[in-house]
Every structure is written in structure tokens, then in C-alpha cells.
Design a protein around this motif. Structure first.
Motif, PDB file in Angstrom:
ATOM      1  N   LEU A  44      49.074  25.765  32.716  1.00  0.00           N
ATOM      2  CA  LEU A  44      49.186  24.463  33.385  1.00  0.00           C
ATOM      3  C   LEU A  44      50.487  23.748  33.007  1.00  0.00           C
ATOM      4  CD1 LEU A  44      45.507  23.161  33.059  1.00  0.00           C
ATOM      5  CD2 LEU A  44      46.654  23.980  35.134  1.00  0.00           C
ATOM      6  N   MET A  45      50.852  23.812  31.725  1.00  0.00           N
ATOM      7  CA  MET A  45      52.091  23.165  31.289  1.00  0.00           C
ATOM      8  C   MET A  45      53.314  23.836  31.927  1.00  0.00           C
ATOM      9  SD  MET A  45      51.356  22.468  27.234  1.00  0.00           S
ATOM     10  CE  MET A  45      52.854  21.517  27.006  1.00  0.00           C
ATOM     11  N   THR A  46      53.308  25.157  31.944  1.00  0.00           N
ATOM     12  CA  THR A  46      54.440  25.880  32.538  1.00  0.00           C
ATOM     13  C   THR A  46      54.568  25.573  34.021  1.00  0.00           C
ATOM     14  OG1 THR A  46      54.207  27.663  30.918  1.00  0.00           O
ATOM     15  CG2 THR A  46      55.439  28.151  32.936  1.00  0.00           C
ATOM     16  N   ARG A  47      53.414  25.568  34.720  1.00  0.00           N
ATOM     17  CA  ARG A  47      53.440  25.302  36.161  1.00  0.00           C
ATOM     18  C   ARG A  47      53.960  23.891  36.450  1.00  0.00           C
ATOM     19  NH1 ARG A  47      50.786  22.906  40.212  1.00  0.00           N
ATOM     20  NH2 ARG A  47      50.676  23.998  42.231  1.00  0.00           N
ATOM     21  N   VAL A  90      57.306  23.246  38.730  1.00  0.00           N
ATOM     22  CA  VAL A  90      57.237  22.475  39.979  1.00  0.00           C
ATOM     23  C   VAL A  90      58.250  21.337  39.945  1.00  0.00           C
ATOM     24  CG1 VAL A  90      55.807  20.893  41.327  1.00  0.00           C
ATOM     25  CG2 VAL A  90      54.855  23.068  40.546  1.00  0.00           C
ATOM     26  N   ARG A  91      58.327  20.657  38.808  1.00  0.00           N
ATOM     27  CA  ARG A  91      59.279  19.553  38.682  1.00  0.00           C
ATOM     28  C   ARG A  91      60.719  20.063  38.781  1.00  0.00           C
ATOM     29  NH1 ARG A  91      58.888  14.331  36.551  1.00  0.00           N
ATOM     30  NH2 ARG A  91      60.915  13.472  35.960  1.00  0.00           N
ATOM     31  N   LEU A  92      61.000  21.179  38.126  1.00  0.00           N
ATOM     32  CA  LEU A  92      62.353  21.734  38.142  1.00  0.00           C
ATOM     33  C   LEU A  92      62.759  22.160  39.552  1.00  0.00           C
ATOM     34  CD1 LEU A  92      64.869  22.645  36.597  1.00  0.00           C
ATOM     35  CD2 LEU A  92      63.731  24.851  36.221  1.00  0.00           C
ATOM     36  N   ILE A  93      61.868  22.845  40.258  1.00  0.00           N
ATOM     37  CA  ILE A  93      62.169  23.311  41.616  1.00  0.00           C
ATOM     38  C   ILE A  93      62.391  22.130  42.554  1.00  0.00           C
ATOM     39  CG2 ILE A  93      61.189  24.484  43.631  1.00  0.00           C
ATOM     40  CD1 ILE A  93      59.823  26.419  41.678  1.00  0.00           C
ATOM     41  N   MET A 103      68.814  28.319  41.503  1.00  0.00           N
ATOM     42  CA  MET A 103      68.179  27.241  40.739  1.00  0.00           C
ATOM     43  C   MET A 103      66.664  27.236  40.952  1.00  0.00           C
ATOM     44  SD  MET A 103      70.911  24.128  41.083  1.00  0.00           S
ATOM     45  CE  MET A 103      70.031  23.139  39.881  1.00  0.00           C
ATOM     46  N   GLU A 104      66.221  27.616  42.155  1.00  0.00           N
ATOM     47  CA  GLU A 104      64.788  27.617  42.432  1.00  0.00           C
ATOM     48  C   GLU A 104      64.079  28.826  41.832  1.00  0.00           C
ATOM     49  OE1 GLU A 104      64.917  25.219  46.687  1.00  0.00           O
ATOM     50  OE2 GLU A 104      64.483  27.345  46.655  1.00  0.00           O
ATOM     51  N   TRP A 105      64.831  29.921  41.642  1.00  0.00           N
ATOM     52  CA  TRP A 105      64.209  31.110  41.052  1.00  0.00           C
ATOM     53  C   TRP A 105      64.883  31.485  39.736  1.00  0.00           C
ATOM     54  CZ3 TRP A 105      66.364  35.957  39.967  1.00  0.00           C
ATOM     55  CH2 TRP A 105      65.455  36.889  39.481  1.00  0.00           C
ATOM     56  N   GLY A 106      66.184  31.786  39.810  1.00  0.00           N
ATOM     57  CA  GLY A 106      66.892  32.233  38.619  1.00  0.00           C
ATOM     58  C   GLY A 106      66.929  31.176  37.531  1.00  0.00           C
ATOM     59  N   GLY A 107      67.145  29.920  37.927  1.00  0.00           N
ATOM     60  CA  GLY A 107      67.194  28.845  36.935  1.00  0.00           C
ATOM     61  C   GLY A 107      65.858  28.656  36.253  1.00  0.00           C
ATOM     62  N   VAL A 108      64.802  28.768  37.050  1.00  0.00           N
ATOM     63  CA  VAL A 108      63.450  28.650  36.491  1.00  0.00           C
ATOM     64  C   VAL A 108      63.192  29.782  35.500  1.00  0.00           C
ATOM     65  CG1 VAL A 108      61.013  28.878  37.066  1.00  0.00           C
ATOM     66  CG2 VAL A 108      62.477  27.399  38.436  1.00  0.00           C
TER      67      VAL A 108
END
Length: 589
Positions: free
Chosen positions: A83-86, A90-93, A142-147
Motif C-alpha cells: 500500500l505504501m509503495t503504491r 501513484v503520486r510520482l506518476i 518518468m512514468e516507468w523508468g523513473g518509478v
């Protein structure tokens, strides 16, 4: 000054965050959530070790209660960590997507503020790629690699810390291996960076060539140049493929080295752990937990190598975007811009000189005054400086020296909004946008209604022409006005200028493409249009010069004659020669 090409990826990222602050807004929240999610993951090996060493006895006895409690704690940890990771991802994306959208708009707006000379000097496909493929590549990273970089980077750090707490000697072995591997990656990154810079250049080249080929399709077919054009397209696409292949090949090689690193580190931990044995505190549970931690370390490092390949492509795109944002604005707005005074506007050129980049001076020592309300014609041979004079007047260019004044104000001090509202420019080739005739006329006055558009066309004497259009003012003009003839496109451009109700009207060969059948009524409409306004017309048809209050004659970038037609035509100078040639050509038609 450091150029964008020389700028590091981190520095480029900082620059992007300054332009779109939402990318880095409350990033500590994302980091905290991700750190918490990763921390609970590395607790699983600890639970495994404790279960093995405390609840499963060497003689085969099992503490069922202890095992059940450990499993329960592990389940809770997995759920909480997930839950914390998700939440962090979500916030980062969300922030990354919003920020890149803002960056795309900022980049396009900056391109829009560059001078016409700069935009025309670069291939359109290369410019478009800055706000399409380059921004898209960065956004996808940023949406995939950055995450993944954030998740796996945190996991590597936490794993090493827990390893050091568990068994510092084995942790030291793993850390040395990681340092050697990372050093190799940093060295390889420089090579990968150069290769992906090359890829982005080739992508821009291919977009430019293909876009040009599509836009020029009628001319290509008219000249039978399909095969030549296809060879050129194939050549740039092959160059693009080769650049992408070389970059991808090197990236795949790096991924192979991560497999070797994983095997060596795992083997080293097992061998050293077995040699140390229980007498040095390495129990079966400790060794098993440590191998779990090694796996938690190796898997993200392998992913990071894969991300590195993607990151260099994104970094190359980001550097190109930053390069665009850092490019100077050649025609900046004044710090305290001024509005033009009301009423007809006078014009003054004072010792104006101008040269295009790395070229000879095309206007030299031009000094002239145009009284408010005057009708002026500009004539001269091809390349004499007429069009450059017009572009300077409407501030599509700024002079290298001298001053240009409109309404007594230096054009560099006039508010851009005021200049565009009070000065109308009809270029030699009227550009039309995709949409209807009415849509294009309304570019001169966005608030104009259909009735206003019809009235403008009637005042210009275009109502008869409009009746020949399938849907009147609602007739689609096609892309770049392709559904209309060159003369019809110019008629729409004239209506656009009329509806803006300017006080200074500049026409650059505005009637050069109009059919002779429309020429007479159009001239009558133009006379009504310029009444009470200052008008400057660049003219090849010297009938326009005959009707002007006075004529400006350019030759080799200099204003060589100035006066009414009747005075110049008999003066034995440049104008008399031009007029004689024009009369001869008219008589031969």
C-alpha cells in the motif's frame, strides 16, 4: 557557459524542475512512502531467519505457534508495504505526467517567441520533435523508468544497510562487488549517453525529411521526383535505425554484464558464508536470510541496468528540450512596454542597417519618414531589400543598428499586444490554417461573428467570389489552404487584415497572386480599406506605385529614390528603368 549538450542528466533534470515545479513538489512524501514500502520488504528475510533459527529445531521439532505468528507478521508487512509503495508511485506518476505536460507547453511557447528568422532557419520536423517525441520519451521514462529507478534504488540502499547489520563481513564483500559494478556502469553511461544523443538527432532528422516530403508531395509528383525523394527518406531512416541499433546493442551488452555480476556475488556469498560457518556466527538461517537479501539487491540492480538504457534516451531528449528553453529570445518584450497612440500611425526609419546571420548587409543606412495616413509603395528589383524592410517594420526582425519608430515609439518598446492589434501584415503568401474561410478570417479578430466576416468580404468586393464557394464562408480551406487557389488564399488573407481594423497596414506583394478578373474590384476594395490609414505596400505591379502618395525605391539594400510617381518616372533613375520594364511587360501580355 555550459550548453545543454554538455549538461549532465541531473543538471538537466534540475532545470526541468525549475520550469515545471510540480515534478519535484513534495518529493519527500514520495521518497518516504517508497522507503517505507521497501523497508518492510527487506524485513521478510529477517522473519525467515528468525523462523528458521528460533521456531524450527535442529531435531525436527517445530513451534507451530511461533511459525504462525511469524507468517501473520509477514502477511501484514507485505500488505502495508504494498500500500505504501503504491501510494508513492501513484503520486510520482501523477506529478511526472502533469509536469511533462507543462514542459511541453512551455517548450512550444518558447519556440513561438523565437524570431521568425530562427524558426525558418530550422527544419520544422526537428522543432516539432522537441515537443512531441523528445517530451514523450522523457514522460515515458518518468512514468516507468523513473518509478523503477526510485523503487529499485531505495531497495538496493536498504538491502545493503540490513546486510551490514546482519553480517558486516559478507556485506563488505557484496558492497565491494556493487562498487566495482557501478563504476563500470558509470563509465559505460558516458558511451551510452553519446549514442542516445546521436539517436535523438537522427529521429529529428527523419521527422524533418518525412514531414517535408509529405508537404511537398504535389511538387515531387509534378517533377517526377518520387524515386529521388524515397531514396532520401530511406537514407535518413537507415541512419536512424543504425543509430538506434548501436545504442540498443551496447545497452544489451550492459544487461549481460549484470547477469555475470549476479552470479559472482551469489557464489561469493555462499562460499565465504560456508567457510565461516556457525563457529563465526553464520548459521543456516543467517546465510539463508543473507541470500534473500542478496536477491533483493541483485534483482533491482539488474533492473537499474535496463533502466539505464532507457534513461540515456530520455536524458538525450531532456537535454534537447533544455537546449530549446535556454535558447535566447531574439525579440524580447520591453521591461515596461508602451501602447501605441490612438489614430493613424506615422513611421520613421533612422540609419537602419540589417544583415542576416553570417551574411552581407541587406539594408544599409535607411532613413525615411512615412507621415500618418500616407499611402506608400515600395519598389525595387528582386533582392533589393523590400521584404526585409517590411519585416523590420512589423518587428518580425530587429535592426542590427539604427532605430525604427511607429507612432513616435521605438518598436522595441512597443507592447507586443498593442503592435499586433494596431499593425496588420499581409505577407506575400497568405498562410491559411485548417478550418473554414470564416475561421481563417477570424484570426484577425477572434471575437468576429459570421455576420462580421460576411460584411468584411462584402466591403472588399469578395461577395461574388464567396457565392462560388460550395458552403460560402463555411467552406473548408484544407490543410495550409490546399483546397483554394493561390489567389483565393490571398483574398482570405486580405479579409483577415481588413477585419482586424488596423491603423497601419503593410502589404507584401498582397495582390501578386490574384486573378486579373478580380484585380479591378479588389483594387477598389483596397482603396476603401486603406482610406484614413497609413499603408505601406511592397509592389511589383507598378500600378500600385502610380496611385501612392509617394514611392520608396530600393536598390542593393539602399533607399536610392523617394518621391511621388510623377516626379520619379521622369528622373532618369532606377525607378524610371523599373517602370519602363513594367510597361513593356504589360504591353506584351
Amino acid at each position: 557557459m555550459t550548453t545543454a549538450r554538455e549538461m549532465s542528466t541531473v543538471a538537466s533534470m534540475r532545470r526541468a524542475i525549475r520550469e515545471a515545479p510540480i515534478i519535484g513538489r513534495r518529493l519527500w512524501v514520495v521518497l518516504t512512502l517508497n522507503l517505507g514500502g521497501t523497508a518492510v520488504q527487506v524485513l521478510i528475510p529477517v522473519i525467515v531467519q528468525q523462523t528458521l533459527d528460533r521456531f524450527i529445531g535442529g531435531g525436527g521439532s517445530v513451534d507451530i505457534g511461533g511459525v504462525a505468528a511469524a507468517v501473520g507478521v509477514g502477511a501484514v508487512i507485505v500488505v502495508v508495504g504494498g500500500l505504501m509503495t503504491r501510494a508513492g508511485l501513484v503520486r510520482l506518476i501523477t506529478q511526472a505526467s502533469t509536469g511533462m505536460s507543462q514542459l511541453r507547453v512551455l517548450t512550444f511557447r518558447h519556440l513561438f517567441r523565437r524570431s521568425v528568422l530562427h524558426v525558418q532557419s530550422e527544419r520544422r520536423g526537428a522543432l516539432v520533435s522537441r515537443v512531441t517525441s523528445d517530451v514523450q520519451t522523457v514522460q515515458e521514462f518518468m512514468e516507468w523508468g523513473g518509478v523503477m529507478f526510485l523503487v529499485n534504488g531505495t531497495q538496493v540502499l536498504v538491502s545493503i544497510v540490513v546486510m551490514a547489520i546482519y553480517e558486516w563481513r559478507l556485506a563488505l564483500l557484496v558492497t565491494v562487488g556493487v562498487i566495482v559494478y557501478v563504476a563500470n556502469m558509470l563509465w559505460s553511461q558516458r558511451i551510452l549517453r553519446r549514442r542516445y544523443d546521436r539517436v535523438r538527432e537522427k529521429v529529428a532528422d527523419s521527422l524533418a525529411v518525412m514531414g517535408e516530403a509529405i508537404n511537398a508531395l504535389p511538387a515531387i509528383r509534378a517533377h517526377g521526383a518520387e524515386e529521388t525523394t524515397m531514396l532520401r527518406v530511406e537514407e535518413v531512416l537507415e541512419d536512424r535505425f543504425q543509430a538506434q541499433f548501436r545504442a540498443a546493442h551496447f545497452g544489451n551488452m550492459l544487461f549481460s554484464t549484470s547477469e555475470i555480476f549476479a552470479a559472482l556475488v551469489t557464489t561469493g556469498v555462499i562460499v565465504v558464508g560456508l567457510l565461516m560457518g556457525p563457529e563465526q556466527g553464520i548459521t543456516a538461517g543467517v546465510l539463508l536470510a543473507f541470500l534473500f537479501l542478496v536477491n533483493l539487491l541483485i534483482a533491482p540492480i539488474q533492473t537499474l541496468v535496463e533502466i539505464l538504457d532507457f534513461a540515456q534516451s530520455a536524458a538525450s531528449g531532456l537535454r534537447r528540450i533544455v537546449d530549446t528553453l535556454d535558447a535566447p529570445i531574439e525579440l524580447p518584450e520591453a521591461d515596461e512596454p508602451l501602447d501605441l497612440p490612438p489614430g493613424p500611425l506615422d513611421v520613421a526609419f533612422e540609419d537602419v542597417g540589417f544583415a542576416y546571420v553570417e551574411g552581407p548587409e541587406v539594408l544599409s543606412d535607411v532613413t525615411v519618414e512615412v507621415p500618418a495616413g500616407a499611402t506608400v509603395a515600395i519598389v525595387g528589383a528582386t533582392g533589393s531589400g523590400k521584404t526585409t524592410f517590411a519585416k523590420l517594420l512589423v518587428r518580425l526582425l530587429d535592426p542590427d543598428r539604427g532605430v525604427i519608430r511607429i507612432g513616435g515609439i521605438d518598436v522595441r518598446q512597443i507592447a507586443r499586444r498593442s503592435l499586433r492589434a494596431r499593425v496588420a501584415f499581409v505577407p506575400q503568401e497568405g498562410f491559411l490554417f485548417t478550418g473554414s474561410i470564416a475561421d481563417n478570417v477570424r484570426y484577425g479578430k477572434p471575437s468576429a461573428t459570421d455576420e462580421n466576416v460576411r460584411f468584411a468580404c462584402e466591403e472588399l468586393g469578395l461577395d461574388r467570389w464567396l457565392r462560388t464557394m460550395p458552403e460560402g464562408i463555411a467552406t473548408p480551406v484544407g490543410e495550409r489552404g490546399s483546397a483554394l487557389s493561390a489567389g483565393e488564399r490571398q483574398l482570405v488573407a486580405l479579409a483577415r487584415a481588413w477585419i482586424s481594423d488596423p491603423d497601419l497596414l503593410l502589404l507584401d506583394e498582397a495582390t501578386s497572386a490574384v486573378d486579373p478578373a478580380l484585380d479591378v474590384q479588389l483594387r477598389a476594395a483596397m482603396n476603401r480599406l486603406i482610406a484614413g490609414r497609413t499603408s505601406v505596400t511592397v509592389a511589383h505591379r507598378l500600378a500600385t506605385a502610380e496611385a501612392a502618395d509617394f514611392v520608396m525605391v530600393f536598390d542593393a539594400g539602399r533607399l536610392v529614390e523617394l518621391g511621388p510617381h510623377r516626379d520619379l518616372v521622369g528622373a532618369g533613375g532606377v525607378y524610371q528603368a523599373l517602370y519602363a520594364d513594367w510597361e513593356t511587360g504589360t504591353a506584351a501580355m
